[in-house]
Enzyme design. Sequence first.
Site, PDB file in Angstrom:
ATOM      1  N   LYS A  91       0.610 -18.078 -11.986  1.00 52.03           N
ATOM      2  CA  LYS A  91       1.967 -18.596 -11.800  1.00 52.03           C
ATOM      3  C   LYS A  91       2.858 -18.402 -13.034  1.00 52.03           C
ATOM      4  CE  LYS A  91       0.753 -21.996  -8.292  1.00 52.03           C
ATOM      5  NZ  LYS A  91       0.877 -23.385  -7.822  1.00 52.03           N
ATOM      6  N   GLY A 109      -1.114 -26.236 -16.710  1.00 53.35           N
ATOM      7  CA  GLY A 109      -0.792 -24.903 -16.213  1.00 53.35           C
ATOM      8  C   GLY A 109       0.497 -24.860 -15.416  1.00 53.35           C
ATOM      9  N   ASP A 132       6.935 -25.038  -5.442  1.00 56.83           N
ATOM     10  CA  ASP A 132       5.932 -26.092  -5.647  1.00 56.83           C
ATOM     11  C   ASP A 132       6.590 -27.438  -5.920  1.00 56.83           C
ATOM     12  OD1 ASP A 132       3.544 -24.725  -5.261  1.00 56.83           O
ATOM     13  OD2 ASP A 132       3.350 -24.155  -7.363  1.00 56.83           O
ATOM     14  N   LEU A 153      -3.535 -32.204  -6.121  1.00 54.46           N
ATOM     15  CA  LEU A 153      -2.897 -31.030  -5.543  1.00 54.46           C
ATOM     16  C   LEU A 153      -3.855 -30.230  -4.665  1.00 54.46           C
ATOM     17  CD1 LEU A 153      -0.664 -31.799  -7.532  1.00 54.46           C
ATOM     18  CD2 LEU A 153      -0.475 -29.408  -8.163  1.00 54.46           C
ATOM     19  N   ASN A 177       5.897 -19.480  -8.046  1.00 55.91           N
ATOM     20  CA  ASN A 177       4.887 -19.440  -6.989  1.00 55.91           C
ATOM     21  C   ASN A 177       5.376 -18.706  -5.742  1.00 55.91           C
ATOM     22  OD1 ASN A 177       6.626 -21.709  -6.114  1.00 55.91           O
ATOM     23  ND2 ASN A 177       5.058 -22.008  -4.554  1.00 55.91           N
ATOM     24  N   GLY A 196      -3.150 -32.626  -1.413  1.00 59.45           N
ATOM     25  CA  GLY A 196      -2.112 -31.620  -1.553  1.00 59.45           C
ATOM     26  C   GLY A 196      -1.682 -30.913  -0.281  1.00 59.45           C
TER      27      GLY A 196
END
Length: 246
Positions: free
Chosen positions: A68, A129, A105, A206, A89, A229
């Site tokens: 990503k 991240g 996201d 997630l 994403n 998620g």
Amino acid sequence: MPKNINKYGLIGKSIDYSFSKKFFNQKFLNENLNNCSYENFDIDSIEELPKVLTDYSIKGLNVTIPYKESVIKFLNYVDPIAKKIGAVNTIKVDKKKSLIGYNTDYIGFKQSIEPCISNHKKALILGTGGAAKAIVHALQTLKIKTSLVSREKNKDYINYEAISKKVINEHTIIINCTPLGTHPNTKDSPKIPYEYISNNHLCYDLIYNPIKTKFLTKCEKAGALIINGEKMLKNQATESWKIWNS
């Protein structure tokens, strides 16, 4: 299959578990979109992306772990919000074959958690991240303060070993943005002091495969409200589709 097929897909590594392919192909079937297909592009390095894009029938891509952030260097343009987040994403391939990066996201996450956060002020984000960056942005728009947790010792992050009872008590939202617990490694979970979690907490993972990770199981046992998620995934996928067709 029709000659003028519009292809979409997911870029990632070890993504057999991914729900996206099933989600989109079911969507195409339900809506009689016979000229559309969605497939996984499982690549060992983001440097393989140009090879994937030699297929000129590709109109859009989703991007997942671990690309990503590293995918950004291949893009011709990055949407200002995605640039601020520092992660992409969703990629739209326009008519000139330019690659335009977006982040859906944060929208998917925001829509899924917003109904549950009325009494919460601070969130502990496990991971640093691309996914974590989107979550931080979403929470900032909801006026929730965030602290990030990393395995690395860094002045900007909390180290896992430094998560105390005080830290857990102060952060009544805890969000797992790491891949720990994803199928098939379902016995894994972030190393946090679960004994300090209570019914005052909202714990969000997630991960959507499995539906209830070990992280969520432990948090639920401690009395927390839990969310996985899946709804975030569906929301962000819907936003991706809007972008590809705008």
